[in-house]
Scaffold this motif. Sequence first.
Motif, short mmCIF file in Angstrom:
data_model
loop_
_atom_site.label_atom_id
_atom_site.label_comp_id
_atom_site.label_asym_id
_atom_site.label_seq_id
_atom_site.Cartn_x
_atom_site.Cartn_y
_atom_site.Cartn_z
N ASP A 275 42.49 27.08 36.28
CA ASP A 275 41.95 28.34 35.76
C ASP A 275 43.09 29.34 35.54
O ASP A 275 43.65 29.87 36.50
CB ASP A 275 40.93 28.90 36.75
N THR A 276 43.43 29.59 34.29
CA THR A 276 44.46 30.58 33.98
C THR A 276 43.87 31.95 33.68
O THR A 276 44.61 32.90 33.41
CB THR A 276 45.32 30.13 32.79
N VAL A 277 42.55 32.08 33.69
CA VAL A 277 41.90 33.38 33.51
C VAL A 277 41.79 34.08 34.86
O VAL A 277 42.16 35.25 35.00
CB VAL A 277 40.52 33.21 32.85
N CYS A 278 41.26 33.39 35.85
CA CYS A 278 41.20 33.89 37.23
C CYS A 278 42.00 32.90 38.09
O CYS A 278 41.45 31.92 38.60
CB CYS A 278 39.76 33.97 37.71
N PRO A 279 43.31 33.11 38.22
CA PRO A 279 44.18 32.12 38.87
C PRO A 279 43.68 31.72 40.26
O PRO A 279 43.14 32.54 41.01
CB PRO A 279 45.52 32.84 38.96
N PRO A 280 43.83 30.44 40.62
CA PRO A 280 43.32 29.97 41.91
C PRO A 280 43.78 30.80 43.10
O PRO A 280 42.99 31.08 44.01
CB PRO A 280 43.85 28.54 41.98
N SER A 281 45.05 31.22 43.12
CA SER A 281 45.53 31.98 44.27
C SER A 281 44.75 33.27 44.46
O SER A 281 44.51 33.70 45.60
CB SER A 281 47.02 32.28 44.14
N THR A 282 44.32 33.90 43.37
CA THR A 282 43.56 35.15 43.50
C THR A 282 42.20 34.88 44.12
O THR A 282 41.69 35.70 44.90
CB THR A 282 43.42 35.84 42.14
N GLN A 283 41.62 33.73 43.77
CA GLN A 283 40.33 33.37 44.36
C GLN A 283 40.49 33.04 45.84
O GLN A 283 39.66 33.45 46.67
CB GLN A 283 39.75 32.17 43.61
N PHE A 284 41.55 32.31 46.17
CA PHE A 284 41.80 31.97 47.58
C PHE A 284 42.12 33.21 48.40
O PHE A 284 41.80 33.25 49.60
CB PHE A 284 42.92 30.95 47.69
N ALA A 285 42.72 34.23 47.79
CA ALA A 285 42.99 35.47 48.52
C ALA A 285 41.71 36.05 49.08
O ALA A 285 41.68 36.57 50.21
CB ALA A 285 43.68 36.47 47.61
N ALA A 286 40.63 35.96 48.29
CA ALA A 286 39.33 36.44 48.76
C ALA A 286 38.70 35.45 49.73
O ALA A 286 38.25 35.82 50.83
CB ALA A 286 38.41 36.69 47.57
N TYR A 287 38.67 34.18 49.34
CA TYR A 287 38.01 33.17 50.19
C TYR A 287 38.62 33.12 51.59
O TYR A 287 37.90 33.04 52.59
CB TYR A 287 38.11 31.80 49.52
N ASN A 288 39.94 33.19 51.66
CA ASN A 288 40.61 33.06 52.96
C ASN A 288 40.35 34.25 53.88
O ASN A 288 40.60 34.15 55.09
CB ASN A 288 42.11 32.87 52.76
#
Length: 322
Positions: A275-288
């Motif tokens: 996903d280059t629209v919502c990069p995975p690291s940004t999602q993991f920042a929330a999930y973690n």
Amino acid sequence: MPSTFDMPLEELSRYRGTNPRPDDFDAYWDAAVAEMNAVDPRIEIIPDEEFQTPFATCSHLWFTGAGGARIHAKLLQPKPVAVPHPAVLMFHGYTGDCGGWLEKLGYAAAGFTVAALDCRGQGGCSEDVGGVRGNTHRGHIIRGLGDAPEKMLYRSIFLDTAQLAKIVMAMDDVDENRVGAMGGSQGGALALACAALEPRVARCAPVHPFLCDYKRVYDLDLAKDAYAELEEYFRKFDPQHRREDEIFRQLGYIDVQHLAPRIKAEVLLATTLRDTVCPPSTQFAAYNKIASTKSLEVYPDFAHEPPPGFAERTYQFMMEMC
């Protein structure tokens, strides 16, 4: 499993975000929720004149949100009424709307009240009171960056999600302890924000959530597509980045990763590693940062698109509340 373009999955599982968190973040959102609770919502429920089903009443729900805006949601109420019964809240992608009736009928047929929000100023009916009539469609991340943090548009949109949850939970035939939230992209971010600001939300199923870790997006040179307004803001209002720290700090107030620790719901999150629209690291920042019960579904070969089978997985996850 192949590595994401962003960082390896092992690193993603430890990543805690880049965008700064304002020192008064909790006070900011405590005050915002108090403001929301003081609003008279002036609720109206109007049955749709063109679409109805034998097993659910399909209506338009209107309420007054922050700043006096009139906010719209589609509301499906199962019949005959089983008291008490669960509910699901649905949130849509950036610039979109709450969608049609048909895609919501599966939950209504299963005995859920369904409420699907139109985000203010985007593609639906909800009002944006920021100085113009009609929609403003885009630029919502940067709305208010040149003003006090309380003027940021996503503050109001996040509050709309929590207010919708509060309204649905107060319905006589809904069990306030069996309400779920779901959505993809912006909708995934709003599902998380809703669960953070209305802690009674029991289940939350976001897909590749937007609005997380803005500085990481910028550092990856991915302030494009849905995040393009970040780059445009710097180009027009801070071309030499003299205010960069201040800008990202203010964006921190509407960064979902910083709301995530407030979530008490059980969370089922889907992430797509290309996903280059919502990069995975940004999602993991929330999930973690989610401290409640949670689980993660990873789709290595998919980009910013609906991951196959996850809608059905979400349905089963929500059905566990029945």
